[in-house]
Design an enzyme around this catalytic site. Structure first.
Site, mmCIF file in Angstrom:
data_model
loop_
_atom_site.group_PDB
_atom_site.id
_atom_site.type_symbol
_atom_site.label_atom_id
_atom_site.label_comp_id
_atom_site.label_asym_id
_atom_site.label_seq_id
_atom_site.Cartn_x
_atom_site.Cartn_y
_atom_site.Cartn_z
ATOM 1 N N ARG A 44 -6.720 16.117 -4.310
ATOM 2 C CA ARG A 44 -7.612 15.031 -3.855
ATOM 3 C C ARG A 44 -8.863 15.563 -3.159
ATOM 4 O O ARG A 44 -9.637 14.791 -2.613
ATOM 5 C CB ARG A 44 -6.879 14.124 -2.861
ATOM 6 N N LEU A 74 -5.957 6.611 1.852
ATOM 7 C CA LEU A 74 -7.132 7.217 1.219
ATOM 8 C C LEU A 74 -8.273 6.214 1.088
ATOM 9 O O LEU A 74 -9.444 6.591 1.118
ATOM 10 C CB LEU A 74 -6.753 7.740 -0.176
ATOM 11 N N LEU A 96 -1.822 9.702 3.946
ATOM 12 C CA LEU A 96 -3.072 9.159 4.515
ATOM 13 C C LEU A 96 -3.557 7.967 3.702
ATOM 14 O O LEU A 96 -3.525 8.004 2.466
ATOM 15 C CB LEU A 96 -4.144 10.260 4.461
ATOM 16 N N ALA A 121 3.076 7.075 1.156
ATOM 17 C CA ALA A 121 2.067 7.703 0.283
ATOM 18 C C ALA A 121 1.045 8.525 1.071
ATOM 19 O O ALA A 121 0.023 8.928 0.509
ATOM 20 C CB ALA A 121 1.359 6.629 -0.535
ATOM 21 N N GLU A 164 -2.718 16.798 -1.529
ATOM 22 C CA GLU A 164 -4.027 16.955 -0.880
ATOM 23 C C GLU A 164 -4.961 17.839 -1.695
ATOM 24 O O GLU A 164 -6.149 17.555 -1.848
ATOM 25 C CB GLU A 164 -3.869 17.565 0.529
ATOM 26 N N LYS A 181 0.843 -1.211 0.000
ATOM 27 C CA LYS A 181 0.000 0.000 0.000
ATOM 28 C C LYS A 181 0.868 1.248 0.000
ATOM 29 O O LYS A 181 0.449 2.321 0.431
ATOM 30 C CB LYS A 181 -0.930 0.005 1.223
ATOM 31 N N ARG A 182 2.112 1.085 -0.455
ATOM 32 C CA ARG A 182 3.078 2.208 -0.533
ATOM 33 C C ARG A 182 3.226 2.899 0.828
ATOM 34 O O ARG A 182 3.382 4.099 0.926
ATOM 35 C CB ARG A 182 2.676 3.208 -1.618
ATOM 36 N N GLU A 186 4.500 14.923 5.848
ATOM 37 C CA GLU A 186 4.286 15.385 7.237
ATOM 38 C C GLU A 186 5.085 14.516 8.203
ATOM 39 O O GLU A 186 5.710 15.019 9.150
ATOM 40 C CB GLU A 186 2.787 15.335 7.574
#
Ligand code: 1HE
Length: 263
Positions: A140, A69, A67, A65, A137, A27-28, A117
């Site tokens: 997205r 998503l 949060l 990668a 972000e 999931k990177r 972050e």
């Protein structure tokens, strides 16, 4: 010795250097709730548990990668739930930045969104030729929630962060170093250089590293007048520690290494 803290692998080396690996490469290394909770637990106890320096590494080709998503989409969170979630991210990253143990991030591939972050809470960031930084972000339909408005803006400045979010601008290579997104750029493996730096930092006295890796960050939150007062107080404690006596003695005896320019 290797342990697993959820999606984190932790290898404790005999010299006190810990290798903490984000271990969700499929999931990177996207940050789901479980991973953030594992970070809170790990970084809260690292100093007490004897860590002298930590390499924050990642499995796979990408550092992180951001949060998760898909989890976010499926959880259909309420505003209050996401607010709470962000507070857990802050808890994890604050434990890293203010915890007193040097954290050296070995960056590669994507360091994006919440991944940036996370990286920006480390004390030293090492990039390799594959590393790139972005805050997707904006594209997205999201906003940063893991401290970028403080730490990323602190590294690159407000105007650059706004541009990164509005346009999806990507930084990499020497330009990223020049902006402060990383302090080192290597031709080979960022992991090898991060480990070398961690081993070097681990040779400092723990109380000295505690001050370096918490006091400087705290002082950025104070007025210059109060920061100077706090600095004097911390120096009073650190600079009189009994463990420093042998190092001062070596300098006085002319057996300690001198500071010389790079060859
Ligand atoms: C993910 C995530 C993710 C990958 N959450 N699952 N972050 C982003 O907008 C970055 C989103 N990710 C990407 O742009 C790309 O995945 C990468 C550039 C990082 C890697 O590309 P690639 O081609 O190697 O991988 P991929 O095919 O896109 O993804 C492989 C798998 O990882 C796939 O899952 P699979 O089960 O279908 O194999 C992806 O769904 C999964 N994956 N990234 C969940 N981020 C506190 S607020 C913080 C705000 C943010 O951080 S916003 C997020 C910004």
């Amino acid at each position: 010795m290797q342990d697993s803290f959820g999606n984190l692998l932790v290898e404790r080396q005999p010299d006190g250097v810990w290798i903490v690996t984000l271990n969700r490469p499929g999931k990177r290394n996207a940050l789901n709730e479980e991973t953030v909770e594992a970070m809170v637990a790990l970084f809260s106890g690292a100093m007490r548990d004897g860590a002298r320096a930590i390499v924050l590494a990642a499995a796979g080709d990408h550092f992180c990668a951001g949060l998760d998503l898909v989890e976010h989409h499926r959880a259909d969170r309420s505003p209050a739930e996401f607010w709470q979630l962000c507070l857990r991210w802050h808890e994890a990253f604050n434990k890293m930045e203010y915890g007193g143990v040097p954290v050296i991030a070995a960056l590669k591939g994507a360091v994006v969104g919440g991944g940036l972050e996370l990286a920006s809470a480390a004390h030293i960031r090492v990039a390799d030729q594959s590393t790139y930084f972005a805050l997707p972000e904006g594209q997205r339909g999201l906003f940063t929630g893991g401290g970028a408005t403080i730490r990323v803006a602190g590294l690159v400045g407000k105007a650059r962060m706004v541009d990164m979010m509005l346009t999806g601008r990507v930084y990499q290579g020497q330009e990223a170093v020049d902006l402060g997104l990383a302090q080192y750029l290597v031709e080979g493996s960022s992991y090898d250089r991060a480990l070398e730096l961690a081993r070097k930092a681990a040779q400092n006295l723990p109380l000295t590293n505690f001050a370096i890796c918490s006091a400087i960050s705290h002082m950025q939150n104070m007025s210059p007048f109060d920061a100077a007062y706090a600095e004097a107080c911390i120096a009073g404690v650190v600079n009189t520690q009994p463990e420093a006596r042998a190092r001062l003695e070596a300098f006085a005896n002319k057996t300690a290494a001198r500071v010389r320019p790079n060859e």
